[in-house]
Design a protein around this motif. Sequence first.
Motif, PDB file in Angstrom:
ATOM      1  N   LYS A 153       1.060 -25.429 -23.328  1.00 59.46           N
ATOM      2  CA  LYS A 153       1.494 -25.303 -21.940  1.00 59.46           C
ATOM      3  C   LYS A 153       2.842 -24.583 -21.869  1.00 59.46           C
ATOM      4  CE  LYS A 153      -0.752 -29.108 -19.537  1.00 59.46           C
ATOM      5  NZ  LYS A 153      -1.978 -28.338 -19.406  1.00 59.46           N
ATOM      6  N   ALA A 154       3.008 -23.845 -20.783  1.00 57.37           N
ATOM      7  CA  ALA A 154       4.278 -23.141 -20.605  1.00 57.37           C
ATOM      8  C   ALA A 154       5.438 -24.130 -20.575  1.00 57.37           C
ATOM      9  CB  ALA A 154       4.246 -22.314 -19.318  1.00 57.37           C
ATOM     10  N   ASP A 155       5.203 -25.302 -19.985  1.00 67.58           N
ATOM     11  CA  ASP A 155       6.268 -26.281 -19.878  1.00 67.58           C
ATOM     12  C   ASP A 155       6.642 -26.892 -21.222  1.00 67.58           C
ATOM     13  OD1 ASP A 155       6.537 -25.839 -17.254  1.00 67.58           O
ATOM     14  OD2 ASP A 155       5.465 -27.641 -16.582  1.00 67.58           O
ATOM     15  N   ASP A 156       5.885 -26.579 -22.242  1.00 63.80           N
ATOM     16  CA  ASP A 156       6.195 -27.129 -23.559  1.00 63.80           C
ATOM     17  C   ASP A 156       7.279 -26.342 -24.276  1.00 63.80           C
ATOM     18  OD1 ASP A 156       4.412 -29.123 -23.233  1.00 63.80           O
ATOM     19  OD2 ASP A 156       2.763 -28.117 -24.285  1.00 63.80           O
ATOM     20  N   ILE A 157       7.560 -25.140 -23.791  1.00 60.97           N
ATOM     21  CA  ILE A 157       8.580 -24.374 -24.504  1.00 60.97           C
ATOM     22  C   ILE A 157       9.920 -25.076 -24.344  1.00 60.97           C
ATOM     23  CG2 ILE A 157       7.290 -22.225 -24.266  1.00 60.97           C
ATOM     24  CD1 ILE A 157       9.179 -21.307 -22.166  1.00 60.97           C
ATOM     25  N   ASP A 158      10.782 -24.875 -25.339  1.00 60.92           N
ATOM     26  CA  ASP A 158      12.022 -25.653 -25.413  1.00 60.92           C
ATOM     27  C   ASP A 158      12.809 -25.638 -24.107  1.00 60.92           C
ATOM     28  OD1 ASP A 158      11.471 -26.336 -27.946  1.00 60.92           O
ATOM     29  OD2 ASP A 158      12.697 -24.749 -28.868  1.00 60.92           O
ATOM     30  N   PHE A 159      12.823 -24.482 -23.463  1.00 58.15           N
ATOM     31  CA  PHE A 159      13.634 -24.342 -22.262  1.00 58.15           C
ATOM     32  C   PHE A 159      13.186 -25.325 -21.174  1.00 58.15           C
ATOM     33  CE2 PHE A 159      14.662 -22.296 -18.165  1.00 58.15           C
ATOM     34  CZ  PHE A 159      16.025 -22.144 -18.312  1.00 58.15           C
ATOM     35  N   TYR A 160      11.891 -25.610 -21.128  1.00 58.90           N
ATOM     36  CA  TYR A 160      11.373 -26.460 -20.049  1.00 58.90           C
ATOM     37  C   TYR A 160      11.112 -27.909 -20.460  1.00 58.90           C
ATOM     38  CZ  TYR A 160      10.697 -22.242 -17.267  1.00 58.90           C
ATOM     39  OH  TYR A 160      10.901 -21.105 -16.569  1.00 58.90           O
ATOM     40  N   LYS A 161      10.987 -28.152 -21.800  1.00 59.56           N
ATOM     41  CA  LYS A 161      10.507 -29.439 -22.260  1.00 59.56           C
ATOM     42  C   LYS A 161      11.288 -30.625 -21.698  1.00 59.56           C
ATOM     43  CE  LYS A 161      10.223 -29.600 -26.683  1.00 59.56           C
ATOM     44  NZ  LYS A 161       9.823 -29.346 -28.064  1.00 59.56           N
ATOM     45  N   LYS A 162      12.599 -30.523 -21.693  1.00 62.39           N
ATOM     46  CA  LYS A 162      13.400 -31.660 -21.255  1.00 62.39           C
ATOM     47  C   LYS A 162      13.711 -31.643 -19.759  1.00 62.39           C
ATOM     48  CE  LYS A 162      15.323 -33.305 -25.459  1.00 62.39           C
ATOM     49  NZ  LYS A 162      16.489 -33.842 -26.169  1.00 62.39           N
ATOM     50  N   GLN A 163      13.205 -30.644 -19.072  1.00 60.39           N
ATOM     51  CA  GLN A 163      13.518 -30.542 -17.648  1.00 60.39           C
ATOM     52  C   GLN A 163      12.617 -31.426 -16.803  1.00 60.39           C
ATOM     53  OE1 GLN A 163      14.544 -26.903 -15.766  1.00 60.39           O
ATOM     54  NE2 GLN A 163      14.696 -25.769 -17.692  1.00 60.39           N
ATOM     55  N   VAL A 164      13.193 -31.943 -15.724  1.00 59.65           N
ATOM     56  CA  VAL A 164      12.413 -32.706 -14.751  1.00 59.65           C
ATOM     57  C   VAL A 164      12.666 -32.062 -13.394  1.00 59.65           C
ATOM     58  CG1 VAL A 164      12.115 -34.919 -13.603  1.00 59.65           C
ATOM     59  CG2 VAL A 164      12.648 -34.836 -16.043  1.00 59.65           C
ATOM     60  N   ARG A 165      11.615 -31.613 -12.744  1.00 62.00           N
ATOM     61  CA  ARG A 165      11.828 -30.819 -11.540  1.00 62.00           C
ATOM     62  C   ARG A 165      11.509 -31.585 -10.263  1.00 62.00           C
ATOM     63  NH1 ARG A 165      11.238 -24.605 -11.889  1.00 62.00           N
ATOM     64  NH2 ARG A 165      12.924 -24.301 -13.361  1.00 62.00           N
ATOM     65  N   VAL A 166      12.565 -31.934  -9.562  1.00 59.07           N
ATOM     66  CA  VAL A 166      12.405 -32.557  -8.244  1.00 59.07           C
ATOM     67  C   VAL A 166      12.853 -31.552  -7.191  1.00 59.07           C
ATOM     68  CG1 VAL A 166      13.108 -34.446  -6.730  1.00 59.07           C
ATOM     69  CG2 VAL A 166      12.817 -34.858  -9.195  1.00 59.07           C
ATOM     70  N   VAL A 167      14.113 -31.128  -7.350  1.00 62.35           N
ATOM     71  CA  VAL A 167      14.660 -30.139  -6.418  1.00 62.35           C
ATOM     72  C   VAL A 167      13.879 -28.828  -6.516  1.00 62.35           C
ATOM     73  CG1 VAL A 167      16.691 -28.737  -5.915  1.00 62.35           C
ATOM     74  CG2 VAL A 167      16.950 -31.163  -6.487  1.00 62.35           C
ATOM     75  N   LEU A 168      13.619 -28.440  -7.753  1.00 63.60           N
ATOM     76  CA  LEU A 168      12.956 -27.150  -7.981  1.00 63.60           C
ATOM     77  C   LEU A 168      11.450 -27.307  -8.082  1.00 63.60           C
ATOM     78  CD1 LEU A 168      15.441 -25.799 -10.705  1.00 63.60           C
ATOM     79  CD2 LEU A 168      15.488 -25.336  -8.261  1.00 63.60           C
ATOM     80  N   ARG A 169      10.934 -28.412  -7.470  1.00 62.83           N
ATOM     81  CA  ARG A 169       9.517 -28.729  -7.668  1.00 62.83           C
ATOM     82  C   ARG A 169       8.578 -27.609  -7.280  1.00 62.83           C
ATOM     83  NH1 ARG A 169      11.797 -31.434  -3.470  1.00 62.83           N
ATOM     84  NH2 ARG A 169      10.863 -31.242  -1.396  1.00 62.83           N
TER      85      ARG A 169
END
Lengths: 584, 614, 157
Positions: B122-138
């Motif tokens: 998944k794209a969200d698995d890349i390091d840049f996104y892995k630890k991110q949680v998106r509420v504001v930027l949902r």
Amino acid sequence: MAKQINLKINGIPVTAEQGTTILDAARQAGVKIPTLCYHPDLTSWAACGICIVKAENSPKTFRACATPVEENMSIITHDAEIVEIRKTVLELILSNHPNDCLQCPRSGNCELQTVAAEFGLRESPYKKVLRGLPADHSSPSIVLNPEKCILCGRCAHVCQEMQNVWALEFIGRGHKVRIAPAADVSLNDSPCIKCGQCSAHCPVGAIYENDETGKVWAALGDQEKYPVVQIAPAVRVAVGEAFGYKSGELLTGKLYAALRRLGFKAVFDTNFTADLTIMEEGSEFVKLCKEEPDKLPLVTSCCPAWVDYLEKYYPDLIPHFSTAKSPQAMLGALAKTYYAEKNKIEPKNIFMVSIMPCTAKKYEIARSAEMHASGQQDIDVSLTTRELVRMIKAAGIDFNNLPDDQADSALGEYTGAGTIFGVTGGVMEAALRTGYHLLTGEELGSVEFQEVRGLDGVKEAAVDIKGTQVKVAVAHGVANVQYVLDKVKAAKAAGQPSPYHFIEVMACRGGCVSGGGQPYGATDEIRKLRTAGIYQDDKLAAKRCSHLNPEIARVYRDFLGKPLSEKAHHLLHTHYTARPLYNR
Amino acid sequence: MTKVTVADLQKIAREQSGVKSAYQKVVLVCGGTGCESSKSDLIYQNLQQGVRDSGLAQNVQVIKTGCFGFCEKGPIVKVQPDESFYVEVRPEDAREIVAEHLVKGQEVARLLYDKNKKPGAKADDIDFYKKQVRVVLRNCGLIDPENIQEYIARDGYRALAKVLFEMQPEQVIEELKKSGLRGRGGAGFPTWRKWDFSKAVSSAQKYIVCNADEGDPGAYMDRSTLEGDPHSVLEAMTIAGRTIGANRGFIYIRAEYPLAIHRLEIALRQSRELGLLGENILGSGFAFDIELRLGAGAFVCGEETALLASIEGSRGMPKPRPPFPAVKGLWGKPTVINNVETYANIAAIILKGGEWFAGMGTATSKGTKVFALTGKVKNSGLIEVPMGTTLREIIFDIGGGISSGKKFKAAQSGGPSGGVIAEEFLDTPIDYENLAKIGSIMGSGGLIVMDEDDCMVDVAKFYLEFTVDESCGKCSPCRIGGKQILGLLEKITKGQGALEDIEKIKKIGKAMQRASLCALGGTAANPALSTLKYFEQEYLEHINAKKCRAGKCKDLLAFSIIAEKCKGCGLCLRKCPASAITGEKLKPHVIDEKKCIKCGACIASCKFGAIVKK
Amino acid sequence: MSSAPKLAPDLQNFIKTWKDKPGNLIMVLHRVQQEYKYIPREVALYLSKELNVPLAKIYGVVTFYHFFKLKKPGRHNIQVCIGTACYLKGGGDLLLELENLLGVGVGGVTSDGLFSIEGVRCVGCCGLAPVAVVDGEVFGKLKKDKLPEIIAKFKDK
């Protein structure tokens, strides 16, 4: 009654009305918090940072001048930390301010100097950062020296809030902010009406009256010249402040004596021509009432700042303006004609000086061709009260121990109506006293019109003159004029009769007693004291109506003929022209 | 279009989902300012053209979304459901993406972020996104911000419907209270209390204001949110209006954000068309509308009283508080002011509940925080993480470490109002209180990473230059104090500093903190004070040894040629604009320090690494 | 005194629409600057009368906000971002180099009226730092030696 708030200031319990600032509540507790930008005439601007205080057990600081008290507040105004911070802020302000106090026009009565002295500053730890901004000497009335400005904002706020003139504004931002007219025009090309309230409110030497004492010293020392002088009504109740008298102390006799000691060969009183103004303006009013009531209202014109304002902001109302010159201008014209003739002095040798509470009077003496009615410029120099004080001190005159003296005859005697020209509502009251006589041929029982007195910005009254309702309005502080004139304009536009018959305007709050050229520090408290002095002078006067002044009767009999005569028109009247707000 | 009801909203959402599922593939092209300035619009057009030309128009949808956040690698193109994350795409690459990926079903490996992408990754698995949680930027990077239907399909305006028909204003405030949401603009004031204050004041006219005057240099969270999901802010402002009893709102936005303004204008128009703004919203009888007001380049207008003055058309000079805007704000009326990020959380809180939100973050700081991660970090971009994430996770896990390969020195949070976070605090959970303890602030979320090449005195000087320039000039501690500190810093970077200058900076700094009228002045000294606190040694080196270890302060540098390495080629001699280099051909050259203007042209020209600056 | 300026009908309409809205001044100034690239004195005077706002207030506002200009900029205004990210990556050097190349300082206009240079706050392309913007076109990850090329490109436009 307003809600009462209980709080503590440095542990002292204080009860203050809701809305009271911490600064005022502290005063009640006998605690003086230092201020610089604050002025009671104005909305707190809260810029300087000197009046900060802190709440006990809280990291927060407040500006005492702008923070209203709250229930159970516990405020610390002075402790090691706060004093140290104030000191640093003051040192910062001084790092932006020249150190040439000895040559400064405000030396000795500068608020910054006073605060610095109170703080006991002995060093300048920070680099001096001056901007090298040039002073603006373009105005005949005031000098703007931005180099000295500490950006307290008082001048701009006076100009905008109290006067609605907007000649001055904050220009630029950050450390480049300065106070200046729009588009970098000079003061003289700006909408400035020369009222000088900016100079009266400036805490330092950044805006001050254009000092012309040098010209007067020169004339006094010139053998060819015949120096004469007049003093305006408001000067006598304020000049004493500079010599330790309390505000409002009536010092007419000492003033006459001081002027004579300075070397003036004749001492006149502007109150005399105030009476004359009433004869001319009053006659103008009566004539309009009787012959052309649709040309009402008549608007007073003795305040030159107001004249300048009207010419710039309400040129369409010029036809309603009384053409009578101001008392200052009338006296100038008569000194170089009537007095000169009587005493066989060459008019061109007479050097006429006027002592005025006002900076705009410096402008008035050359504002139009009619100011040369005598063939010369009728008044050579107009000095403010502040300049006169400096001259008296420089001449080594012990003002406090002077004997009382008299004014010179022919242009010196005055009635109570003449003297109340110095306060708001005074011209109206004087006009009503004589107007009553002119309209009815009778004398008033009680000459006092309480409804036009006091510090309300606009005062309206309907005066019953034997069944005729004369509707009058009095405004002072130019920002208050709009209300009155808008009503007039609206009525005009609707084709209705004017809501007023007679309107008095004085540019400065309280009238001339707190004019832009008066001793520093005017507040409403001081305005009231000075005003009381003026009304005392009125009460003490032998005659209280202008038409009862015997010297007035004489000048008409011997010289002018009658009010509104051709000669009177030539010497005592002027005309008005629309002027642009910006000259370039 | 006619005004909608709650039922219509559900219908639109259903239809929109239907439209979506009819496509086999959706191509998402980043339309944020960063990617647009790298011609992502042309990529978008080329892709659309390609799709049409290949006869795929029925099967493939190409949409332009808001910011993906991974700005370092922009322009970004994502293909769903394949989870293909293409980076640094050029307009001419569009043809290949269409031909290979969309037509043949083969990912274009050379454009993928993960060149060795495994099937199913998944794209969200890349390091840049892995630890991110998106509420504001949902919704950023997911929906077309210029199409209100897409927002509605993602639960848009459902929170508003809930507030209008199922909740009392008190309940909204209670929910916010439970959520623990604090203002994201700076000081972190509890949002529910602001709303509650305004609600309590009785006034026929009240206002809702959105502070979108994002002025911190290096911060663009709010811009991205507005560009990517404008309706989330409009919806939240309307909810605020309903809650406190206001029916007019203003968004104060920087004029420097033309794209965000454009998208907001579209969003406003679409909302009005559907009756989600205007009279009788969703048939509830509640009326609310929003206008845009443009800033004009004054950082201080981020301060709420200055912002209000600016909306009123005046110079943006702060006023003393109290009175607080919540009680006496715009044109003297009660006014709730929150910033973009704060509003962007509201609808999610209403729908998922305050407790859900409070489940994220630390004891005192709930939810997530968006940071603009920039500076010397490999993956610069926009990130959203739960409060309490450490700086180490942000810089090294998400950011991929230091871009130069050099050592981390510090990070600056809170922009010019903040301070530096030194290495020793890399593992401190980031929240309002911890940052304040360190001597920095959360601020709006700028996070700038610095390495050994950055001089801490120079950094402090940079920020002071900024605040001196941006000070409104009203109050003397800020106006004069800032200028004096800047002067002292300049002195130090020029090698003319004295030890007492450090004490002066601290003293002025304290006076500015305690006596300034607004937060700009109150925090302006922070960059100087915090660098002094953690890097005093660097200051002392500048003052005592006249050395700048980062090699940033030109006046403290000496350029010299290492004789052993110099081949005498003469290139530096010819490049030197000051004729400071002499030497015979093929023999080692020398630099005359007196003539050298330290421009660095010689170092740049030397092919042998023979010139050094120390 | 300068005579009343002839305003484009669009601008006049804009002013009319905003005339009675409170707090209109800054929005109107934006529109004026869009038209003229700066705020001409005679237009400011016109606004003063039309919006019934003292000229001093207009100048107070114009000189407060860095966005507004009182001097006409060059035909192409080169904006160099000096936000933090760009500064750290050499935005300041770009400015210096531009000053060298064009022979005018920041805020100045070249004698042929073609170019002016401006240092601007973060334009929001920190990922592309350092950045310059010319006539709306963004140049990212910019190096000093690219500048002559950019100048040449706009010279002929």
